[in-house]
Design a protein around this motif. Structure first.
Motif, PDB file in Angstrom:
ATOM      1  N   GLN A 558       0.970  -1.101  -0.007  1.00  0.00           N
ATOM      2  CA  GLN A 558      -0.061   0.096   0.188  1.00  0.00           C
ATOM      3  C   GLN A 558       0.887   1.283   0.016  1.00  0.00           C
ATOM      4  N   GLY A 559       1.838   1.091   0.836  1.00  0.00           N
ATOM      5  CA  GLY A 559       2.833   2.379   0.579  1.00  0.00           C
ATOM      6  C   GLY A 559       3.333   2.741  -0.545  1.00  0.00           C
ATOM      7  N   GLU A 560       3.807   1.530  -1.174  1.00  0.00           N
ATOM      8  CA  GLU A 560       4.587   1.722  -2.296  1.00  0.00           C
ATOM      9  C   GLU A 560       3.745   2.541  -3.496  1.00  0.00           C
ATOM     10  N   GLU A 561       2.238   1.808  -3.410  1.00  0.00           N
ATOM     11  CA  GLU A 561       1.330   2.367  -4.231  1.00  0.00           C
ATOM     12  C   GLU A 561       0.979   3.859  -4.149  1.00  0.00           C
ATOM     13  N   ARG A 562       0.800   4.009  -2.720  1.00  0.00           N
ATOM     14  CA  ARG A 562       0.768   5.617  -2.538  1.00  0.00           C
ATOM     15  C   ARG A 562       1.903   6.510  -2.834  1.00  0.00           C
ATOM     16  N   LEU A 563       3.238   5.851  -2.911  1.00  0.00           N
ATOM     17  CA  LEU A 563       4.163   6.618  -3.340  1.00  0.00           C
ATOM     18  C   LEU A 563       4.164   6.745  -4.847  1.00  0.00           C
ATOM     19  N   GLN A 564       3.883   5.726  -5.418  1.00  0.00           N
ATOM     20  CA  GLN A 564       3.911   5.959  -6.921  1.00  0.00           C
ATOM     21  C   GLN A 564       3.043   6.856  -7.400  1.00  0.00           C
ATOM     22  N   LYS A 565       1.636   6.724  -6.951  1.00  0.00           N
ATOM     23  CA  LYS A 565       0.565   7.862  -7.165  1.00  0.00           C
ATOM     24  C   LYS A 565       1.406   9.442  -7.105  1.00  0.00           C
ATOM     25  N   MET A 566       1.768   9.488  -6.017  1.00  0.00           N
ATOM     26  CA  MET A 566       2.394  10.972  -5.565  1.00  0.00           C
ATOM     27  C   MET A 566       3.275  11.186  -6.788  1.00  0.00           C
ATOM     28  N   LEU A 567       4.474  10.159  -6.961  1.00  0.00           N
ATOM     29  CA  LEU A 567       5.336  10.559  -8.093  1.00  0.00           C
ATOM     30  C   LEU A 567       4.777  10.824  -9.439  1.00  0.00           C
ATOM     31  N   HIS A 568       3.577   9.946  -9.834  1.00  0.00           N
ATOM     32  CA  HIS A 568       3.186  10.051 -10.914  1.00  0.00           C
ATOM     33  C   HIS A 568       2.471  11.799 -11.095  1.00  0.00           C
ATOM     34  N   MET A 569       1.660  11.931  -9.958  1.00  0.00           N
ATOM     35  CA  MET A 569       1.271  13.587 -10.174  1.00  0.00           C
ATOM     36  C   MET A 569       2.078  14.459 -10.129  1.00  0.00           C
ATOM     37  N   GLN A 570       3.262  14.492  -9.410  1.00  0.00           N
ATOM     38  CA  GLN A 570       4.260  15.310  -9.257  1.00  0.00           C
ATOM     39  C   GLN A 570       4.977  15.461 -10.805  1.00  0.00           C
ATOM     40  N   SER A 571       5.068  14.298 -11.285  1.00  0.00           N
ATOM     41  CA  SER A 571       5.690  14.281 -12.611  1.00  0.00           C
ATOM     42  C   SER A 571       4.940  14.895 -13.627  1.00  0.00           C
ATOM     43  N   ARG A 572       3.626  14.803 -13.515  1.00  0.00           N
ATOM     44  CA  ARG A 572       2.575  15.264 -14.676  1.00  0.00           C
ATOM     45  C   ARG A 572       2.521  16.772 -14.410  1.00  0.00           C
ATOM     46  N   GLU A 573       2.691  17.281 -13.056  1.00  0.00           N
ATOM     47  CA  GLU A 573       2.832  18.544 -12.518  1.00  0.00           C
ATOM     48  C   GLU A 573       3.934  19.264 -13.298  1.00  0.00           C
ATOM     49  N   PHE A 574       4.887  18.669 -13.157  1.00  0.00           N
ATOM     50  CA  PHE A 574       6.287  19.123 -13.594  1.00  0.00           C
ATOM     51  C   PHE A 574       6.277  19.331 -15.193  1.00  0.00           C
ATOM     52  N   GLU A 575       5.773  18.170 -15.664  1.00  0.00           N
ATOM     53  CA  GLU A 575       5.714  18.151 -17.255  1.00  0.00           C
ATOM     54  C   GLU A 575       4.918  19.520 -17.904  1.00  0.00           C
ATOM     55  N   ALA A 576       3.718  19.609 -17.023  1.00  0.00           N
ATOM     56  CA  ALA A 576       2.928  20.777 -17.576  1.00  0.00           C
ATOM     57  C   ALA A 576       3.698  22.213 -17.480  1.00  0.00           C
ATOM     58  N   LYS A 577       4.323  22.195 -16.142  1.00  0.00           N
ATOM     59  CA  LYS A 577       4.941  23.420 -15.987  1.00  0.00           C
ATOM     60  C   LYS A 577       6.061  23.633 -17.076  1.00  0.00           C
ATOM     61  N   MET A 578       6.629  22.438 -17.427  1.00  0.00           N
ATOM     62  CA  MET A 578       7.796  22.429 -18.568  1.00  0.00           C
ATOM     63  C   MET A 578       7.236  22.829 -19.787  1.00  0.00           C
ATOM     64  N   ALA A 579       6.139  22.435 -20.054  1.00  0.00           N
ATOM     65  CA  ALA A 579       5.405  22.543 -21.334  1.00  0.00           C
ATOM     66  C   ALA A 579       5.227  24.087 -21.502  1.00  0.00           C
ATOM     67  N   SER A 580       4.453  24.774 -20.447  1.00  0.00           N
ATOM     68  CA  SER A 580       4.060  26.169 -20.427  1.00  0.00           C
ATOM     69  C   SER A 580       5.475  27.103 -20.469  1.00  0.00           C
ATOM     70  N   VAL A 581       6.419  26.705 -19.974  1.00  0.00           N
ATOM     71  CA  VAL A 581       7.827  27.441 -19.983  1.00  0.00           C
ATOM     72  C   VAL A 581       8.386  27.229 -21.387  1.00  0.00           C
ATOM     73  N   ASN A 582       8.138  25.940 -21.898  1.00  0.00           N
ATOM     74  CA  ASN A 582       8.801  25.817 -23.234  1.00  0.00           C
ATOM     75  C   ASN A 582       7.841  26.801 -24.466  1.00  0.00           C
ATOM     76  N   ARG A 583       6.613  26.595 -24.166  1.00  0.00           N
ATOM     77  CA  ARG A 583       5.511  27.611 -25.001  1.00  0.00           C
ATOM     78  C   ARG A 583       5.959  29.091 -24.920  1.00  0.00           C
ATOM     79  N   LYS A 584       6.257  29.505 -23.682  1.00  0.00           N
ATOM     80  CA  LYS A 584       6.733  30.951 -23.456  1.00  0.00           C
ATOM     81  C   LYS A 584       7.763  31.187 -24.198  1.00  0.00           C
ATOM     82  N   HIS A 585       9.018  30.122 -24.060  1.00  0.00           N
ATOM     83  CA  HIS A 585      10.356  30.513 -24.711  1.00  0.00           C
ATOM     84  C   HIS A 585      10.062  30.363 -26.347  1.00  0.00           C
ATOM     85  N   ALA A 586       9.199  29.597 -26.713  1.00  0.00           N
ATOM     86  CA  ALA A 586       9.290  29.555 -28.255  1.00  0.00           C
ATOM     87  C   ALA A 586       8.521  30.722 -28.829  1.00  0.00           C
TER      88      ALA A 586
END
Ligand SMILES: Nc1ncnc2c1ncn2[C@@H]1O[C@H](COP(=O)(O)OP(=O)(O)OP(=O)(O)O)[C@@H](O)[C@H]1O
Length: 618
Positions: A558-586
């Protein structure tokens, strides 16, 4: 050296004391003795007939004897005037002192005048003569000691107390017990007794001496006795090889003859006590019932005087079927005795020990008799001032010396024929030892004393005390009848002729066998039960471990699954932020490229020839 003048008449009578012993060589006329021998202890006989009791009165027995009424006890008497027999044994030493000489007839020990430095007492600085029933020099062995001092008393089937007395390390225990090579008086007496009654031995403990009364035991009590004996014998050291050697050596030394009488059945019981620091301890106590308590608790016992009978309340008495069993119990008791290493003996007994053999005989007539043999190993008297004894050893030594002093006073009172009209003429109540040995001190039972001496100069003064003590004992004359045997008649028992006795015996043997089987079954069930409990415990342990393991694994998952979820969410957040920064730069890059293009166009326009702008050259 001061010489003793036999014609010199002292002005006053010598003061009697055990500590400052009387000089036996002083003219007899001036000793505090009467002119003629008188009957002693008449008053004490009266005391033993009344109902008074000392310490506690407890004649009620826990043992049932309902079907067999005691029609009354009596005693077989010998009216002959007699005193104790006192023997002297000289211990072998490398260079014996020249201060001790044995007379030509072998019955008198002559001590020379002590050199001044060896004596603190003027009385000791003169030659003295001590007479004995017999004197055994260092060449006399264990066989002759037994034949002379004990054997005849066993043959006569009399109640007797054999007492070993002497300084520490002088050979009291050696005389009574002997060693692995040379058996002492007790093993020889046991062999003698068991050979004598070989054809009459009864293998079931049907009669027992309980609180000085002979009782016929009920079957269930017999079973208890058999169980107690089995339990105790199981605790004894294995001495079979040693016993066989001893048995053959003893039988080779003596010619013990079996008695022929068929009208008597004999049961033999033994008990063993020590008196340590004025407390009486049972040396044959049974092990505790709870297996957790490894050491039997040492409980001190009470000596009871009731109607002239002396007994130890609650003392274990064990039924024995052979000499080997009796010696085994003797060894077991010996292991429990209080020993210590002292200045004069590396293995010194610090207590008085009494080993008792009761031979109970029931006759076809219904009469039951008892011959009692008490073997008493006294603790050695010790010079506490010279030996530098300290601490608990000092306290022990003081107690030992005090009780020996009381014994000396009792013997002194018994030897004094000065008649006093009170029952307390002999102070036997002043110590546990004398209280217990009362029958011998009062002359109702025979007393034989083996006095042991180490004939060395350094023990000269102690030896004089011992010799004076012995000479006091030698002076005693008992006119009270000696009890040869204690008798009891049972009305029910009179009918117990041989066939019914055999039936009883068979029934008891059957019951014993049944009991044995039941005990074995109980043991087996106990074993099974313990085994099952162990298996159950093991199973439960495994179940618990498995459950714990499973829940642990689930928690981890259960602990592992919880951690996986958190990791996934954080990576998606990070990707979205990166995409917006990239767009602005472009976008910025696009704007900049547009600007560059505009600037390039402007530059091209300016460079074209149709341009209105004049270029001035230097
Ligand atoms: N007659 C003897 N022959 C051979 N050895 C002896 C004799 N008497 C005593 N001994 C030896 O002397 C030593 C001391 O003897 P024992 O222990 O019998 O003395 P004790 O008088 O009982 O002393 P304690 O009162 O201190 O217990 C033992 O090693 C014993 O074997």
């Amino acid at each position: 050296m001061e010489k003793h003048d036999v014609h010199h008449v002292p002005h006053s009578r010598e003061v009697r004391s055990f500590l400052m012993p009387r000089d036996p060589s002083v003219d007899r006329r001036f000793r505090p003795r009467p002119n003629k021998q008188q009957r002693l202890f008449d008053e004490v006989i009266m005391e033993s007939d009344d109902n008074s009791s000392t310490d506690a009165s407890d004649t009620e027995s826990e043992y049932a004897s309902t079907n067999y009424e005691d029609e009354g006890s009596s005693t077989e008497h010998s009216e002959v005037e007699s005193g104790p027999q006192v023997f002297l044994r000289l211990r072998p030493v490398e260079s014996p002192s020249k201060l001790y000489v044995v007379s030509d007839d072998g019955n008198v020990l002559i001590t020379s005048a002590a050199p001044n430095e060896n004596s603190s007492n003027n009385m000791n600085r003169m030659e003295k003569h001590y007479s004995f029933s017999s004197i055994f020099d260092s060449s006399v062995g264990q066989r002759d000691i037994y034949d002379k001092c004990v054997g005849p008393k066993i043959m006569e089937e009399e109640c007797v107390t054999i007492m070993a007395y002497g300084t520490s390390g002088s050979g009291k225990t050696y005389t009574l017990l002997g060693d692995n090579a040379m058996a002492g008086v007790i093993p020889r007496a046991l062999e003698n007794i068991f050979t004598m009654y070989k054809n009459q031995l009864y293998t079931t403990p049907k009669v027992k001496l309980v609180n000085a009364h002979m009782l016929l035991l009920e079957d269930d009590v017999v079973l208890e006795e058999l169980q107690a004996r089995r339990q105790l014998l199981a605790l004894c050291p294995d001495i079979s090889a040693q016993y066989n050697r001893l048995h053959h050596a003893i039988q080779g030394d003596h010619e013990f003859v079996p008695l022929e009488s068929e009208d008597v059945s004999v049961m033999i019981w033994v008990s063993f006590v020590e008196i340590y620091n004025e407390l009486v301890y049972d040396l044959l106590t049974l092990p505790p019932k709870q297996a957790s308590m490894s050491e039997p608790r040492r409980k001190n016992l009470k000596i009871v005087c009731n109607k002239g009978q002396v007994f130890i309340k609650g003392l274990t008495s064990i039924f024995v079927k052979s000499g080997e069993e009796a010696i085994k119990l003797l060894r077991l008791g010996q292991q429990r005795i209080t020993y210590a290493s002292t200045a004069v003996n590396a293995n010194s007994s610090r207590s008085h020990c009494v080993f008792t053999v009761n031979v109970l005989k029931y006759h076809r007539s219904g009469m039951t008799t008892c011959s009692s043999y008490k073997f008493c190993d006294l603790a050695g008297s010790e010079r506490v001032d010279k030996t530098g004894t300290i601490g608990s050893r000092l306290r022990e030594a003081q107690r030992i010396n005090t009780s020996l002093m009381v014994l000396g006073r009792c013997l002194d009172a018994a030897s004094s024929t000065k008649k006093k009209n009170n029952a307390d003429v002999i102070p036997y109540r002043d110590s546990k030892l004398t209280l217990l040995l009362q029958p011998a001190l009062l002359g109702t039972e025979r007393l034989a004393m083996i006095v042991t001496v180490t004939p060395l100069d350094k023990y000269f003064e102690e030896n004089l005390n011992v010799l004076s003590f012995a000479s006091i004992a030698k002076d005693i004359i008992f006119k009270k009848p000696i009890i040869k045997q204690h008798n009891t008649r049972y009305s029910g028992f009179a009918e117990s002729n041989l066939p019914s006795a055999i039936r009883d015996m068979k029934r008891i043997e059957e019951l014993e066998e049944q009991n044995y089987k039941l005990q074995a079954e109980i043991d087996q069930m106990n074993y099974q039960h313990v085994l099952q409990m162990q298996l159950l415990e093991e199973k439960l342990r495994k179940e618990l471990t498995d459950r714990f393991q499973a829940s642990l694994e689930m928690n981890i998952k259960q602990g592992e699954e919880r951690l996986q979820k958190m990791l996934h969410m954080q990576s998606r957040e990070f990707e979205a932020k990166m995409a917006s920064v990239n767009r602005k730069h472009a976008e910025k890059v696009e704007d900049l490229e547009d600007k560059i293009e505009e600037l390039k166009d402007e530059i091209e326009e300016l460079k074209s020839p149709n341009s209105d702008i004049e270029i001035i050259d230097d």
